[in-house]
Design a protein around this motif. Structure first.
Motif, PDB file in Angstrom:
ATOM      1  N   UNK A  96       0.677  -1.320   0.054  1.00  0.00           N
ATOM      2  CA  UNK A  96      -0.028   0.129  -0.070  1.00  0.00           C
ATOM      3  C   UNK A  96       0.887   1.257  -0.113  1.00  0.00           C
ATOM      4  N   UNK A  97       2.098   1.156  -0.050  1.00  0.00           N
ATOM      5  CA  UNK A  97       2.941   2.570  -0.125  1.00  0.00           C
ATOM      6  C   UNK A  97       2.955   3.108  -1.446  1.00  0.00           C
ATOM      7  N   UNK A 132       4.233   7.265 -14.439  1.00  0.00           N
ATOM      8  CA  UNK A 132       4.059   5.720 -13.926  1.00  0.00           C
ATOM      9  C   UNK A 132       5.321   5.136 -13.169  1.00  0.00           C
ATOM     10  N   UNK A 133       6.454   5.734 -13.079  1.00  0.00           N
ATOM     11  CA  UNK A 133       7.448   5.374 -12.399  1.00  0.00           C
ATOM     12  C   UNK A 133       7.876   6.260 -11.203  1.00  0.00           C
ATOM     13  N   UNK A 134       7.874   5.847 -10.092  1.00  0.00           N
ATOM     14  CA  UNK A 134       8.062   6.662  -9.079  1.00  0.00           C
ATOM     15  C   UNK A 134       9.439   6.978  -8.675  1.00  0.00           C
ATOM     16  N   UNK A 135       9.830   7.478  -7.569  1.00  0.00           N
ATOM     17  CA  UNK A 135      11.440   7.901  -7.150  1.00  0.00           C
ATOM     18  C   UNK A 135      12.022   6.695  -6.563  1.00  0.00           C
ATOM     19  N   UNK A 136      11.633   5.678  -6.385  1.00  0.00           N
ATOM     20  CA  UNK A 136      12.128   4.130  -5.970  1.00  0.00           C
ATOM     21  C   UNK A 136      11.891   3.163  -6.877  1.00  0.00           C
ATOM     22  N   UNK A 137      12.650   2.115  -6.620  1.00  0.00           N
ATOM     23  CA  UNK A 137      12.433   0.640  -7.104  1.00  0.00           C
ATOM     24  C   UNK A 137      12.768  -0.277  -6.153  1.00  0.00           C
ATOM     25  N   UNK A 154      14.544   9.585   3.048  1.00  0.00           N
ATOM     26  CA  UNK A 154      14.083  10.056   4.577  1.00  0.00           C
ATOM     27  C   UNK A 154      12.592   9.625   4.520  1.00  0.00           C
ATOM     28  N   UNK A 155      11.723  10.263   3.587  1.00  0.00           N
ATOM     29  CA  UNK A 155      10.475  10.267   3.431  1.00  0.00           C
ATOM     30  C   UNK A 155       9.850   8.874   3.270  1.00  0.00           C
ATOM     31  N   UNK A 156      10.679   8.140   2.363  1.00  0.00           N
ATOM     32  CA  UNK A 156       9.846   6.631   1.980  1.00  0.00           C
ATOM     33  C   UNK A 156      10.309   5.978   3.062  1.00  0.00           C
ATOM     34  N   UNK A 157      11.448   5.862   3.841  1.00  0.00           N
ATOM     35  CA  UNK A 157      11.861   5.247   5.021  1.00  0.00           C
ATOM     36  C   UNK A 157      10.603   5.349   5.874  1.00  0.00           C
ATOM     37  N   UNK A 158      10.231   6.561   6.228  1.00  0.00           N
ATOM     38  CA  UNK A 158       9.651   7.080   7.463  1.00  0.00           C
ATOM     39  C   UNK A 158       8.065   6.470   7.231  1.00  0.00           C
ATOM     40  N   UNK A 159       7.577   7.034   5.856  1.00  0.00           N
ATOM     41  CA  UNK A 159       6.079   6.936   5.395  1.00  0.00           C
ATOM     42  C   UNK A 159       5.632   5.838   4.536  1.00  0.00           C
ATOM     43  N   UNK A 195       7.943   2.816   3.414  1.00  0.00           N
ATOM     44  CA  UNK A 195       8.387   1.257   3.492  1.00  0.00           C
ATOM     45  C   UNK A 195       8.052   0.413   4.601  1.00  0.00           C
ATOM     46  N   UNK A 196       7.602  -0.680   4.497  1.00  0.00           N
ATOM     47  CA  UNK A 196       7.322  -1.347   5.645  1.00  0.00           C
ATOM     48  C   UNK A 196       8.680  -2.146   6.078  1.00  0.00           C
TER      49      UNK A 196
END
Length: 92
Positions: A37-38, A47-52, A70-75, A77-78
């Motif tokens: 759900x991230x 169609x392609x985000x800022x991470x893979x 930092x944002x991905x890790x906090x919000x 990425x499980x």
């Protein structure tokens, strides 16, 4: 078993049955599935985000840039993914 653990198990089972060593997921739709759900979107029409995501028999990684990490890790990425961080200029 958590949702993420089930998905990683399923992917690894498919990799093994097909004789593959890894699966790279780039699209925002696959990111959402793989992170339960991230969102890796910054520009909603892209169609392609800022991470893979890379999943192998031995591990699962989120690959992103220093700005978004930092944002991905906090919000987004499980628990269960390691991260690989590059300078924004180094990612294609």
């Amino acid at each position: 078993m958590s949702e993420l653990e089930r998905k990683l198990t399923d992917v690894r089972r498919a990799l093994s049955s097909e004789g593959l060593t890894g699966l790279r997921l780039r699209g925002v739709d696959w990111w959402a599935w793989a992170t339960c759900g991230g969102s890796s979107s910054v520009i909603m029409t892209n169609e392609i985000g800022v991470a893979e995501i890379l999943i192998t028999e031995r591990g699962a990684w989120v690959i992103t840039n220093k700005v978004e990490h930092p944002r991905l890790k906090e919000e987004e990425v499980p628990q269960g993914y390691e991260t690989v961080v590059f300078g924004w200029q180094d990612i294609d």
